[in-house]
Enzyme design. Structure first.
Site, short mmCIF file in Angstrom:
data_model
loop_
_atom_site.label_atom_id
_atom_site.label_comp_id
_atom_site.label_asym_id
_atom_site.label_seq_id
_atom_site.Cartn_x
_atom_site.Cartn_y
_atom_site.Cartn_z
N LEU A 54 -0.21 6.17 -0.17
CA LEU A 54 -1.27 5.43 -0.68
C LEU A 54 -1.94 5.66 -0.73
CD1 LEU A 54 0.58 1.59 0.28
CD2 LEU A 54 1.76 3.73 -1.65
N SER A 55 -2.55 5.54 -2.06
CA SER A 55 -4.28 6.19 -2.09
C SER A 55 -4.60 4.30 -1.34
CB SER A 55 -4.68 5.63 -3.85
OG SER A 55 -5.45 5.48 -3.93
N ALA A 56 -5.95 4.64 -0.51
CA ALA A 56 -6.38 3.67 0.69
C ALA A 56 -5.37 3.89 2.12
CB ALA A 56 -6.30 2.70 -0.36
N SER A 127 0.31 12.89 -2.78
CA SER A 127 1.71 14.00 -3.07
C SER A 127 3.23 12.53 -3.20
CB SER A 127 2.02 14.34 -1.71
OG SER A 127 1.21 14.28 -0.28
#
Lengths: 221, 221
Positions: A54-56, A127
């Site tokens: 995930l983002s972050a 991704s």
């Protein structure tokens, strides 16, 4: 066959003999080196270390720590990420499904070139789709180049709490559409080579260490 | 901070201490290494060596000799050419003007990444248009990455005489359209860093030597 002219100045030690030698005449030049021939010459193998999450989740920080650690140990390593790919090679691509696929396809191809060149190639991209990651793996493995999938796992609540760029907030507000984990799926890897649980007090260095332990255990470094 | 687990087996000498050490805690991790920081760590600079010239001028052979020579000297080098780019990263591109431009644009971006990674990056593509080559140079120089244009110069008659793949014959017969030098222009570099006259008994090794002399004289290696 010409002799090299001797020039003045200091060269790095490992190549200091270039100025003292002529080119050997007893070498068979191959049209294309195989990866193994290159790895023998470089005394280093290549491997693509594909971070997904995930983002972050911490992908880029881990990759950054890992890259600099390897470089300091004399190992050739390079990091592909949004900063040097999205604004360069892939600057013509947007965020449609076709463009996202093409984004990952090109990253996979470039990672493969770096790995063929005997680099420890670190990619840090969300991704989110299994199919994209499987395609990246297939691209490598069909040419016997190693591919290591690293799942940088954090619960969505943790990622959203961190939110260093305020992206989750914007996604919740609907300002960013199709945001992974909020309004678009993240397909978690089912059988990654490395599964990092990058939270609850674990540092980026701890996670980088886990990757290094794996790379050492497989004799990639 | 975890200790590395010791594993069995032999490692390359230069990184044999990885297993004996913990990750240093006194390092400032940068989000992005500059090229100079990376070059200091790698003890090697990066440079893109852009070979341009007619089909059958000898570009690939020279690049191949140069690559293997550098690798044998312990220098990180990699060759981008039709074999590893046209059938991978750029397999979606044809030969229309737009696609040819995009082909060279992507190659320029990938060469720049390799050079940023401290590789001696050798590209061997006809790249017949001055504007494309100038764009490649500009892309590098705006980020202070060095770019060396190498004109692999042979008279068209010599190239056509060699014709190792029978391409000139097919171009003369009209089977291949828009073939550089026959039915499409080749815009010769006006001020390349290196102008190789790669004919009249000169070998690929001789030409590779000229490039190495230049790289040494500029302290790139």
């Amino acid at each position: 066959m010409q002799l090299f002219k001797l020039a003045t100045g200091e060269l790095p030690n490992e190549i200091s003999d270039i100025r003292k030698t002529t080119m050997a005449t007893n070498i068979t030049w191959h049209d294309n080196l195989t990866h193994n021939e290159r790895a023998d010459l470089r005394k280093q193998k290549g491997v693509t270390v594909w971070l997904t999450g995930l983002s972050a989740s911490g992908k880029s920080t881990i990759a950054c720590v890992l890259e600099q650690y390897l470089l300091q140990k004399g190992v050739n390593a390079y990091r592909l990420d949004g900063d040097n790919v999205r604004f360069g090679l892939n600057k013509d691509l947007g965020f449609s499904e076709a463009d996202r696929n093409e984004n990952i396809r090109r990253i996979s191809e470039v990672a493969k070139l770096f790995t063929d060149s005997c680099c420890i190639t670190l990619t840090s991209f969300i991704s989110p789709y299994k199919q994209d990651r499987d395609s990246a793996r297939e691209l490598h493995e069909k040419d016997n180049l190693p591919f290591v999938e690293v799942y940088v796992d954090v619960p969505i609540e943790v990622a959203e709490q961190r939110d260093p760029k305020g992206l989750y907030k914007k996604a919740r507000e609907g300002i960013i559409k199709e945001f992974t984990g909020i309004s678009a799926p993240y397909e978690a890897p089912e059988a990654p080579e490395i599964h990092l649980k990058n939270y609850e007090g674990k540092s980026a260095e701890d996670s980088a260490n886990e990757i290094i332990e794996y790379l050492v255990s497989k004799n990639y470094i």
